[in-house]
Structure formats: C-alpha cells, structure tokens
Scaffold this motif. Structure first.
Motif, PDB file in Angstrom:
ATOM      1  N   LEU A 118      45.649  50.750  51.048  1.00 36.91           N
ATOM      2  CA  LEU A 118      46.005  49.365  51.362  1.00 36.91           C
ATOM      3  C   LEU A 118      44.772  48.464  51.385  1.00 36.91           C
ATOM      4  CD1 LEU A 118      48.696  49.904  54.118  1.00 36.91           C
ATOM      5  CD2 LEU A 118      49.064  49.094  51.788  1.00 36.91           C
ATOM      6  N   ALA A 119      43.665  48.978  51.880  1.00 34.33           N
ATOM      7  CA  ALA A 119      42.428  48.192  51.881  1.00 34.33           C
ATOM      8  C   ALA A 119      41.986  47.916  50.444  1.00 34.33           C
ATOM      9  CB  ALA A 119      41.336  48.926  52.648  1.00 34.33           C
ATOM     10  N   GLU A 120      42.136  48.900  49.563  1.00 35.75           N
ATOM     11  CA  GLU A 120      41.792  48.700  48.149  1.00 35.75           C
ATOM     12  C   GLU A 120      42.717  47.658  47.515  1.00 35.75           C
ATOM     13  OE1 GLU A 120      39.924  48.790  44.608  1.00 35.75           O
ATOM     14  OE2 GLU A 120      39.244  49.737  46.463  1.00 35.75           O
ATOM     15  N   GLU A 121      44.005  47.724  47.836  1.00 31.55           N
ATOM     16  CA  GLU A 121      44.948  46.725  47.338  1.00 31.55           C
ATOM     17  C   GLU A 121      44.570  45.328  47.834  1.00 31.55           C
ATOM     18  OE1 GLU A 121      47.677  46.767  45.244  1.00 31.55           O
ATOM     19  OE2 GLU A 121      46.980  48.767  44.729  1.00 31.55           O
ATOM     20  N   ARG A 122      44.149  45.250  49.087  1.00 29.72           N
ATOM     21  CA  ARG A 122      43.735  43.967  49.665  1.00 29.72           C
ATOM     22  C   ARG A 122      42.529  43.415  48.908  1.00 29.72           C
ATOM     23  NH1 ARG A 122      45.971  40.429  52.877  1.00 29.72           N
ATOM     24  NH2 ARG A 122      44.603  39.560  54.406  1.00 29.72           N
ATOM     25  N   ARG A 123      41.567  44.291  48.582  1.00 34.55           N
ATOM     26  CA  ARG A 123      40.395  43.847  47.819  1.00 34.55           C
ATOM     27  C   ARG A 123      40.822  43.342  46.444  1.00 34.55           C
ATOM     28  NH1 ARG A 123      37.990  48.105  50.664  1.00 34.55           N
ATOM     29  NH2 ARG A 123      38.534  49.642  49.103  1.00 34.55           N
ATOM     30  N   LYS A 124      41.762  44.044  45.794  1.00 34.46           N
ATOM     31  CA  LYS A 124      42.246  43.606  44.486  1.00 34.46           C
ATOM     32  C   LYS A 124      42.925  42.240  44.588  1.00 34.46           C
ATOM     33  CE  LYS A 124      43.074  48.167  42.479  1.00 34.46           C
ATOM     34  NZ  LYS A 124      44.115  49.108  42.017  1.00 34.46           N
ATOM     35  N   LEU A 125      43.739  42.058  45.633  1.00 32.91           N
ATOM     36  CA  LEU A 125      44.405  40.769  45.823  1.00 32.91           C
ATOM     37  C   LEU A 125      43.394  39.660  46.078  1.00 32.91           C
ATOM     38  CD1 LEU A 125      47.506  41.770  47.972  1.00 32.91           C
ATOM     39  CD2 LEU A 125      47.504  40.947  45.623  1.00 32.91           C
TER      40      LEU A 125
ATOM     41  N   ASP B 220      40.347  39.595  44.949  1.00 36.56           N
ATOM     42  CA  ASP B 220      39.719  39.322  43.655  1.00 36.56           C
ATOM     43  C   ASP B 220      40.630  38.469  42.774  1.00 36.56           C
ATOM     44  OD1 ASP B 220      37.525  40.783  44.436  1.00 36.56           O
ATOM     45  OD2 ASP B 220      38.112  42.601  43.341  1.00 36.56           O
ATOM     46  N   MET B 221      41.926  38.777  42.793  1.00 36.73           N
ATOM     47  CA  MET B 221      42.876  38.008  42.002  1.00 36.73           C
ATOM     48  C   MET B 221      42.953  36.564  42.516  1.00 36.73           C
ATOM     49  SD  MET B 221      45.856  40.866  41.490  1.00 36.73           S
ATOM     50  CE  MET B 221      47.052  39.760  40.801  1.00 36.73           C
ATOM     51  N   LEU B 222      42.884  36.395  43.828  1.00 36.17           N
ATOM     52  CA  LEU B 222      42.897  35.051  44.398  1.00 36.17           C
ATOM     53  C   LEU B 222      41.670  34.266  43.946  1.00 36.17           C
ATOM     54  CD1 LEU B 222      44.063  32.921  46.319  1.00 36.17           C
ATOM     55  CD2 LEU B 222      42.727  34.004  48.139  1.00 36.17           C
ATOM     56  N   THR B 223      40.519  34.914  43.937  1.00 40.69           N
ATOM     57  CA  THR B 223      39.297  34.262  43.490  1.00 40.69           C
ATOM     58  C   THR B 223      39.409  33.872  42.017  1.00 40.69           C
ATOM     59  OG1 THR B 223      38.008  35.550  45.076  1.00 40.69           O
ATOM     60  CG2 THR B 223      36.799  34.530  43.273  1.00 40.69           C
ATOM     61  N   GLU B 224      39.938  34.782  41.191  1.00 41.08           N
ATOM     62  CA  GLU B 224      40.121  34.480  39.773  1.00 41.08           C
ATOM     63  C   GLU B 224      41.082  33.308  39.587  1.00 41.08           C
ATOM     64  OE1 GLU B 224      41.348  37.933  37.577  1.00 41.08           O
ATOM     65  OE2 GLU B 224      39.703  39.132  38.388  1.00 41.08           O
ATOM     66  N   PHE B 225      42.174  33.301  40.358  1.00 39.49           N
ATOM     67  CA  PHE B 225      43.131  32.204  40.235  1.00 39.49           C
ATOM     68  C   PHE B 225      42.505  30.888  40.681  1.00 39.49           C
ATOM     69  CE2 PHE B 225      46.412  29.410  41.947  1.00 39.49           C
ATOM     70  CZ  PHE B 225      47.167  29.237  40.803  1.00 39.49           C
ATOM     71  N   ASP B 226      41.727  30.907  41.745  1.00 42.69           N
ATOM     72  CA  ASP B 226      41.057  29.680  42.191  1.00 42.69           C
ATOM     73  C   ASP B 226      40.131  29.151  41.105  1.00 42.69           C
ATOM     74  OD1 ASP B 226      42.343  29.711  44.619  1.00 42.69           O
ATOM     75  OD2 ASP B 226      40.659  30.625  45.705  1.00 42.69           O
ATOM     76  N   ASP B 227      39.397  30.053  40.448  1.00 42.06           N
ATOM     77  CA  ASP B 227      38.525  29.641  39.351  1.00 42.06           C
ATOM     78  C   ASP B 227      39.341  29.062  38.192  1.00 42.06           C
ATOM     79  OD1 ASP B 227      36.382  30.530  40.835  1.00 42.06           O
ATOM     80  OD2 ASP B 227      36.203  32.440  39.754  1.00 42.06           O
ATOM     81  N   TYR B 228      40.469  29.719  37.877  1.00 39.16           N
ATOM     82  CA  TYR B 228      41.344  29.244  36.809  1.00 39.16           C
ATOM     83  C   TYR B 228      41.890  27.858  37.134  1.00 39.16           C
ATOM     84  CZ  TYR B 228      45.559  28.804  33.966  1.00 39.16           C
ATOM     85  OH  TYR B 228      46.531  28.334  33.136  1.00 39.16           O
ATOM     86  N   ALA B 229      42.365  27.672  38.371  1.00 38.77           N
ATOM     87  CA  ALA B 229      42.933  26.383  38.766  1.00 38.77           C
ATOM     88  C   ALA B 229      41.856  25.301  38.737  1.00 38.77           C
ATOM     89  CB  ALA B 229      43.554  26.487  40.160  1.00 38.77           C
TER      90      ALA B 229
END
Length: 160
Positions: A94-101, A103-112
């Motif tokens: 779950l901690a690994e999944e949280r890190r992936k999420l 990272d995805m949030l950071t990527e989406f923020d950069d995209y937006a």
C-alpha cells in the motif's frame, strides 16, 4: 483557481485597498499584501509542497511510534506470525501504491500546468494575429480593384 474571489492575487480594487490600509496600519502588512498580489498565484504549488513535506515528517513519526509500540509492549502484534507477516507485506504494498499515486499526481500537475501555458500561448497568438490584422494598412490591387491587408516582406509594424 477561482478567479471570481474578492481577494485573489491580482490587482483588484479590494487587494489594492487592503494593501493601502496595511501600509497605513502597520507597514509589514502592506508589504505582505503587495507580495501576495505579485506572487500569490505561486502559493498553490508552495502550499502543496509544504503539505507533502509535513505529511512525510508526521508519517515518519507515526511509523516510529508504531515500531516502538511493536517492540515496546508488543500490542501491535497479534501473536499470529503468518498474519503479522502478511499485514506487513500488505502495508508495504500500500505504501508503494501511495508513492505511485503521488508520482501520478505530480505528473498530472505538470501536465495541467503545461496545458494552461499552451492555452495562454494560443490566446496570446490569436490576440497578436487579430491585432496585426487590424493594424495592417489596406492596399488596393490596381488590376482587380480589391483591398488587401497583406504586408510585404519589407513592411514593419513600427512604420505604422
């Protein structure tokens, strides 16, 4: 960002009035309001970074207290070794999944952010094209009698 708010990082009558009042009451308040007007739109990213950092600090404290509870009085362990091992593996997953999420949030923020920049660039390009079109001198073609706003390659905007 809600651009219809009364107090937002922009030169609105409300923010200017607050800045002036701030200077009259206590000069650092005026400077604080001036800084908010100028750099306030950058606060979202700063606030997100601070929240992530504090979450990380307090998550470390929670992990430390969990480990202390396990080794101190053993109340966190159930006594079933197989279950405890499975639970630890699941928590790590779950901690690994949280890190992936995250990272995805950071990527989406950069995209937006890039999408907003591209939209702003597109609006600016349309404005400049419209402005250049409206400031182009009208030339009449003698052979057809039609008016053209096409500029020659030696034409300069500063010549107008």
């Amino acid at each position: 960002m809600n651009t219809s708010a009364l107090i937002r990082p922009a030169w609105t009558p409300a923010t200017i009035a607050l800045m002036v009042i701030g200077f009259m009451v206590f000069w650092p308040l005026g400077f604080a309001m001036l800084a908010y007007i100028i750099w306030g739109d950058r606060l979202d990213g700063f606030k997100r970074d601070v929240n992530r950092a504090t979450d990380g600090i307090f998550a470390g404290c929670r992990r430390g207290s969990d480990k202390a509870a396990r080794w101190g009085n053993g109340s966190a362990r159930t006594g079933n070794v197989a279950f405890d091992d499975w639970r630890e593996k699941e928590l790590e997953r779950l901690a690994e999944e949280r890190r992936k999420l995250d990272d995805m949030l950071t990527e989406f923020d950069d995209y937006a952010r890039e999408l907003r920049r591209a939209k702003d660039q597109d609006e600016f390009d349309r404005f400049m094209a419209k402005r250049n079109k409206s400031t182009a001198p009208a030339k009449t073609d003698p052979s057809t009698g039609t008016t053209s706003t096409k500029r020659g390659k030696d034409s300069n905007l500063l010549d107008d």
